[in-house]
Design an enzyme around this catalytic site. Structure first.
Site, mmCIF file in Angstrom:
data_model
loop_
_atom_site.group_PDB
_atom_site.id
_atom_site.type_symbol
_atom_site.label_atom_id
_atom_site.label_comp_id
_atom_site.label_asym_id
_atom_site.label_seq_id
_atom_site.Cartn_x
_atom_site.Cartn_y
_atom_site.Cartn_z
ATOM 1 N N ILE A 213 38.763 41.029 44.090
ATOM 2 C CA ILE A 213 39.715 42.150 44.104
ATOM 3 C C ILE A 213 39.122 43.349 44.848
ATOM 4 C CG2 ILE A 213 41.183 43.641 42.700
ATOM 5 C CD1 ILE A 213 40.862 41.575 40.397
ATOM 6 N N ASP B 200 27.436 46.886 45.713
ATOM 7 C CA ASP B 200 27.592 45.535 45.167
ATOM 8 C C ASP B 200 26.224 44.863 45.184
ATOM 9 O OD1 ASP B 200 28.297 42.652 44.951
ATOM 10 O OD2 ASP B 200 30.352 43.372 45.194
ATOM 11 N N GLU C 264 30.908 40.950 35.727
ATOM 12 C CA GLU C 264 30.910 39.489 35.579
ATOM 13 C C GLU C 264 32.296 39.196 35.041
ATOM 14 O OE1 GLU C 264 28.803 37.198 36.409
ATOM 15 O OE2 GLU C 264 27.138 38.475 37.032
ATOM 16 N N THR D 296 41.181 44.941 32.131
ATOM 17 C CA THR D 296 41.950 43.694 32.059
ATOM 18 C C THR D 296 42.883 43.669 30.844
ATOM 19 O OG1 THR D 296 41.691 41.335 31.627
ATOM 20 C CG2 THR D 296 39.892 42.705 30.916
ATOM 21 N N ASP D 297 43.975 42.927 30.979
ATOM 22 C CA ASP D 297 44.877 42.743 29.829
ATOM 23 C C ASP D 297 44.263 41.820 28.773
ATOM 24 O OD1 ASP D 297 45.118 40.260 31.099
ATOM 25 O OD2 ASP D 297 47.311 40.242 31.108
ATOM 26 N N GLU D 298 43.131 41.171 29.112
ATOM 27 C CA GLU D 298 42.491 40.282 28.118
ATOM 28 C C GLU D 298 42.002 41.053 26.902
ATOM 29 O OE1 GLU D 298 40.723 36.707 30.847
ATOM 30 O OE2 GLU D 298 40.033 37.054 28.832
ATOM 31 N N TYR E 141 33.396 37.987 27.529
ATOM 32 C CA TYR E 141 33.924 38.748 28.677
ATOM 33 C C TYR E 141 34.890 39.825 28.214
ATOM 34 C CZ TYR E 141 37.085 39.983 32.464
ATOM 35 O OH TYR E 141 37.863 40.696 33.347
ATOM 36 N N LYS F 183 34.541 43.973 28.264
ATOM 37 C CA LYS F 183 35.471 44.851 28.978
ATOM 38 C C LYS F 183 36.083 45.866 28.007
ATOM 39 C CE LYS F 183 36.534 44.654 32.803
ATOM 40 N NZ LYS F 183 35.928 45.207 34.062
HETATM 41 P P1 NAD Z 1 34.615 38.933 41.099
HETATM 42 O O1 NAD Z 1 33.790 38.157 40.142
HETATM 43 O O2 NAD Z 1 35.322 38.232 42.195
HETATM 44 O O3 NAD Z 1 33.711 40.053 41.796
HETATM 45 C C1 NAD Z 1 32.809 40.848 41.070
HETATM 46 C C2 NAD Z 1 31.955 41.617 42.068
HETATM 47 O O4 NAD Z 1 31.044 42.448 41.318
HETATM 48 C C3 NAD Z 1 31.109 40.709 42.949
HETATM 49 O O5 NAD Z 1 31.152 41.153 44.293
HETATM 50 C C4 NAD Z 1 29.705 40.849 42.372
HETATM 51 O O6 NAD Z 1 28.689 40.673 43.336
HETATM 52 C C5 NAD Z 1 29.746 42.286 41.841
HETATM 53 N N1 NAD Z 1 28.792 42.499 40.745
HETATM 54 C C6 NAD Z 1 28.631 41.736 39.619
HETATM 55 N N2 NAD Z 1 27.631 42.236 38.871
HETATM 56 C C7 NAD Z 1 27.152 43.329 39.521
HETATM 57 C C8 NAD Z 1 26.136 44.256 39.232
HETATM 58 N N3 NAD Z 1 25.386 44.167 38.120
HETATM 59 N N4 NAD Z 1 25.924 45.266 40.105
HETATM 60 C C9 NAD Z 1 26.668 45.378 41.245
HETATM 61 N N5 NAD Z 1 27.639 44.513 41.578
HETATM 62 C C10 NAD Z 1 27.882 43.499 40.717
HETATM 63 O O7 NAD Z 1 35.614 39.766 40.192
HETATM 64 P P2 NAD Z 1 37.137 40.140 40.424
HETATM 65 O O8 NAD Z 1 37.988 39.031 39.992
HETATM 66 O O9 NAD Z 1 37.283 40.706 41.781
HETATM 67 O O10 NAD Z 1 37.305 41.308 39.342
HETATM 68 C C11 NAD Z 1 37.030 42.665 39.681
HETATM 69 C C12 NAD Z 1 37.317 43.535 38.468
HETATM 70 O O11 NAD Z 1 38.680 43.386 38.086
HETATM 71 C C13 NAD Z 1 36.489 43.186 37.234
HETATM 72 O O12 NAD Z 1 36.115 44.388 36.603
HETATM 73 C C14 NAD Z 1 37.438 42.384 36.360
HETATM 74 O O13 NAD Z 1 37.106 42.546 34.993
HETATM 75 C C15 NAD Z 1 38.763 43.042 36.695
HETATM 76 N N6 NAD Z 1 39.949 42.191 36.547
HETATM 77 C C16 NAD Z 1 39.996 40.955 37.162
HETATM 78 C C17 NAD Z 1 41.159 40.199 37.067
HETATM 79 C C18 NAD Z 1 41.271 38.840 37.721
HETATM 80 O O14 NAD Z 1 42.268 38.138 37.485
HETATM 81 N N7 NAD Z 1 40.321 38.426 38.555
HETATM 82 C C19 NAD Z 1 42.261 40.689 36.332
HETATM 83 C C20 NAD Z 1 42.154 41.930 35.715
HETATM 84 C C21 NAD Z 1 41.006 42.674 35.843
HETATM 85 O O1 DAU Z 2 44.094 38.390 32.324
HETATM 86 C C1 DAU Z 2 43.189 38.945 33.246
HETATM 87 C C2 DAU Z 2 41.973 38.065 33.340
HETATM 88 O O2 DAU Z 2 42.382 36.893 34.039
HETATM 89 C C3 DAU Z 2 40.799 38.713 34.058
HETATM 90 O O3 DAU Z 2 40.345 39.805 33.303
HETATM 91 C C4 DAU Z 2 39.654 37.720 34.252
HETATM 92 O O4 DAU Z 2 38.643 38.322 35.052
HETATM 93 C C5 DAU Z 2 40.180 36.498 34.956
HETATM 94 O O5 DAU Z 2 39.158 35.524 35.031
HETATM 95 C C6 DAU Z 2 41.382 35.923 34.222
HETATM 96 O O6 DAU Z 2 41.000 35.354 32.955
HETATM 97 P P1 DAU Z 2 41.617 33.957 32.437
HETATM 98 O O7 DAU Z 2 40.690 33.393 31.450
HETATM 99 O O8 DAU Z 2 43.039 34.100 32.053
HETATM 100 O O9 DAU Z 2 41.586 33.170 33.849
HETATM 101 P P2 DAU Z 2 41.152 31.704 34.247
HETATM 102 O O10 DAU Z 2 41.583 31.535 35.661
HETATM 103 O O11 DAU Z 2 39.747 31.407 33.901
HETATM 104 O O12 DAU Z 2 42.097 30.815 33.339
HETATM 105 C C7 DAU Z 2 43.496 30.929 33.405
HETATM 106 C C8 DAU Z 2 44.094 29.937 32.460
HETATM 107 O O13 DAU Z 2 43.860 28.618 32.982
HETATM 108 C C9 DAU Z 2 43.458 29.942 31.078
HETATM 109 O O14 DAU Z 2 44.455 29.639 30.112
HETATM 110 C C10 DAU Z 2 42.440 28.808 31.134
HETATM 111 C C11 DAU Z 2 43.091 27.814 32.061
HETATM 112 N N1 DAU Z 2 42.192 26.971 32.870
HETATM 113 C C12 DAU Z 2 41.261 27.613 33.635
HETATM 114 C C13 DAU Z 2 40.395 26.886 34.416
HETATM 115 C C14 DAU Z 2 39.335 27.577 35.232
HETATM 116 C C15 DAU Z 2 42.343 25.603 32.902
HETATM 117 O O15 DAU Z 2 43.208 25.027 32.225
HETATM 118 N N2 DAU Z 2 41.476 24.875 33.689
HETATM 119 C C16 DAU Z 2 40.512 25.457 34.443
HETATM 120 O O16 DAU Z 2 39.734 24.743 35.110
#
Ligand code: NAD
Ligand code: DAU
Length: 336
Positions: free
Chosen positions: A12, A33, A84, A125-127, A150, A154
Site C-alpha cells: 500500500i 523503509d 508487519e 485496519t478494520d481487523e 497482528y 495494531k
Molecule cells: P506490506 O507488508 O506490504 O508492507 C509493509 C512495509 O513496511 C514493507 O515495505 C516493509 O519493508 C516495511 N517495514 C516493516 N517493518 C519495518 C520496520 N521495522 N521499519 C521500517 N519499515 C518496515 O504491508 P501493506 O499491506 O502495504 O500494509 C501497510 C499498512 O496498511 C500496514 O500498517 C497495515 O497494517 C495496514 N493495512 C493493510 C491492509 C491490507 O489489506 N494489506 C488493510 C488495512 C490496513
Molecule cells: O482487514 C484488513 C486486513 O486484511 C489487514 O489489516 C491485513 O494487513 C491484511 O493481511 C488482511 O488480513 P486478512 O487476514 O483478512 O487477510 P488474508 O489475505 O491473510 O486472508 C483473507 C481471508 O482469506 C481470511 O479469511 C483467511 C483466508 N485465507 C487466506 C490465505 C492467505 C485462505 O483461506 N487461504 C489463504 O491461503
C-alpha cells in the site's frame, strides 16, 4: 508539504508513493523503509528518481535512526504504513509484529512530537474490531476485539497514537481500512496468493469452509482516502475506509479461477487459521461525510486488472517468492 512516509516500499505504501508523485505532484516525500521480505524497491521504480522523492533505509524501531531522519528532513506530516502486516506470520512469529507495529509506532510518535509535525496519519485496519456479527457494520465507536497478534498489535498502536492527541495535543488521525487488493501485493495474502498459485497450476489453500467474509478495497481507493484524511481529517479522529464489497473467500477464489481459466480441482481445503475471524464489515459513512471520499473501483474490474498485472509481472512474482518466504511457510504449514 513534505511528508514522511513509512513502509513506502510495501504494497500500500508504494501505491501511495506512486500516486502522490504522479502527475502534478504537490508534495515531496521522504520514504523510510527497512526493506523486510515485504518491502521491494522495484515497487517504486517508476518514481525512484523523482525530484520529490528521497528514500532512507531505516528501521522504525531504531530511535536514533528515526531521530536522524526527522532532524535531516524536517517533515511537515507523517503517513505511517510500515508494519508487519500478515496475520499468519503474526501467529507463527509474533515478535517482529509486536516490536514493529507497537514500538516502531512509538518511536515515530516521539520523533514527530519533538518535531511538531502538522499532521500524523496512523494507517490501521478494520481487523481491530474483530469478527462482526451479521447484519452489523462496525462504525468507529465499535469496541475493539482483536483476535491475532497482528490485530492486537495494531489495536495497541491505535490507542497509543490516539493518546498522543489526548495527552500531547499532537494532530494524530487513525484510519482503519478493510482488505486491500491490487498490483504489487506480496503473494502471501488471499488474492495475490490465489492468483499466483492459479497461474502456476498450484493448489489454492482454502482455510476451513471458505465462508469467511472480507470487504475488498482497491489499493488506490485506499490511498486516495488517506490523502483525503491528510487534507481534511480532524485531529483525534478515527476514520473507517471500506470498499463496500463484502464477499465470502470462496466466492473471491472462484472468480479468480474463472478469470484465469483454471479448474476448480485446484481448490484444496487446509487446516483453518487459529482464531480466524469470521466476518469483517465496516461502514465508511464518517470519512464520506467528512471528506467527500468514496471508493470508486468496481470489484470485478479491479480484480481483472490485478490479475492482468500479475500475468504481466510473473518475473516480479518469482523474484519476491524466491526469498525466505517459501521455506518459512513450507516448514511451518506442511499442508499449504
Ligand atoms: P506490506 O507488508 O506490504 O508492507 C509493509 C512495509 O513496511 C514493507 O515495505 C516493509 O519493508 C516495511 N517495514 C516493516 N517493518 C519495518 C520496520 N521495522 N521499519 C521500517 N519499515 C518496515 O504491508 P501493506 O499491506 O502495504 O500494509 C501497510 C499498512 O496498511 C500496514 O500498517 C497495515 O497494517 C495496514 N493495512 C493493510 C491492509 C491490507 O489489506 N494489506 C488493510 C488495512 C490496513
Ligand atoms: O482487514 C484488513 C486486513 O486484511 C489487514 O489489516 C491485513 O494487513 C491484511 O493481511 C488482511 O488480513 P486478512 O487476514 O483478512 O487477510 P488474508 O489475505 O491473510 O486472508 C483473507 C481471508 O482469506 C481470511 O479469511 C483467511 C483466508 N485465507 C487466506 C490465505 C492467505 C485462505 O483461506 N487461504 C489463504 O491461503
Amino acid at each position: 508539504m513534505k511528508i514522511l512516509v513509512t513502509g513506502g516500499a510495501g504494497f500500500i505504501g508504494s501505491a501511495f508513493v506512486r500516486l502522490t508523485l504522479g502527475d502534478g505532484a504537490q508534495h515531496s516525500l521522504v520514504n523510510v523503509d527497512s526493506l523486510t521480505y515485504a518491502g521491494n524497491l522495484e515497487n517504486i521504480a517508476s518514481v525512484e528518481r523523482h525530484p520529490g522523492h528521497s528514500f532512507v533505509r531505516a528501521d522504525i524501531r531504531d530511535a536514533a535512526a528515526v531521530a536522524e531522519v526527522f532532524a535531516q528532513h524536517k517533515p511537515d506530516a507523517v503517513v505511517h504504513f510500515a508494519a508487519e502486516s500478515h496475520v499468519d506470520r503474526s501467529i507463527l512469529s509474533p515478535e517482529p509484529v509486536v516490536t514493529t507495529n507497537f514500538m516502531g509506532t512509538f518511536q515515530l510518535l516521539e520523533a514527530a512530537k519533538r518535531q511538531g509535525v502538522a499532521r500524523f496519519v496512523h494507517v490501521s485496519t478494520d481487523e481491530v474490531y474483530g469478527s462482526i456479527p451479521e447484519p452489523l457494520d462496525a462504525d468507529e465507536q465499535y469496541p475493539i476485539s482483536a483476535s491475532s497478534p497482528y490485530s492486537a498489535s495494531k489495536a495497541a498502536s491505535d490507542l497509543l497514537a490516539l493518546s498522543y492527541y489526548k495527552t500531547f495535543k499532537m494532530p494524530v488521525m487513525v484510519t482503519r481500512a478493510s482488505n486491500n487488493y491490487g498490483p504489487n501485493q506480496f503473494p502471501e495474502k488471499l488474492i495475490p496468493l490465489m492468483i499466483s498459485n492459479a497461474l502456476e497450476d498450484q493448489p489454492l489453500p482454502i482455510y476451513g469452509d471458505g465462508q469467511q467474509v472480507r470487504d475488498w478495497l482497491y489499493v488506490d481507493d485506499h490511498c486516495r482516502a488517506i490523502h483525503a484524511v491528510l487534507a481534511k481529517g480532524s485531529p483525534g479522529e478515527i476514520y473507517n475506509i471500506g470498499g463496500s464489497r463484502a464477499l465470502a473467500n470462496l466466492d473471491v477464489v472462484h472468480r479468480i479461477l474463472a478469470l484465469t481459466g483454471k479448474p476448480t480441482s485446484l481448490l484444496k481445503t487446509v487446516t483453518d487459521r487459529p482464531g480466524h475471524d469470521r466476518r469483517y464489515a465496516i461502514t465508511s459513512e464518517k470519512i464520506e461525510r467528512a471528506t467527500g471520499w468514496r471508493a470508486q473501483m468496481n470489484f470485478d474490474l479491479g480484480l481483472k486488472s490485478t490479475i492482468e498485472w500479475y500475468m504481466a509481472n510473473l518475473d516480479w512474482v518469482a523474484r519476491v517468492k524466491s526469498g525466505a518466504y517459501r521455506d518459512y511457510y513450507q516448514q511451518n504449514y506442511s499442508d499449504r
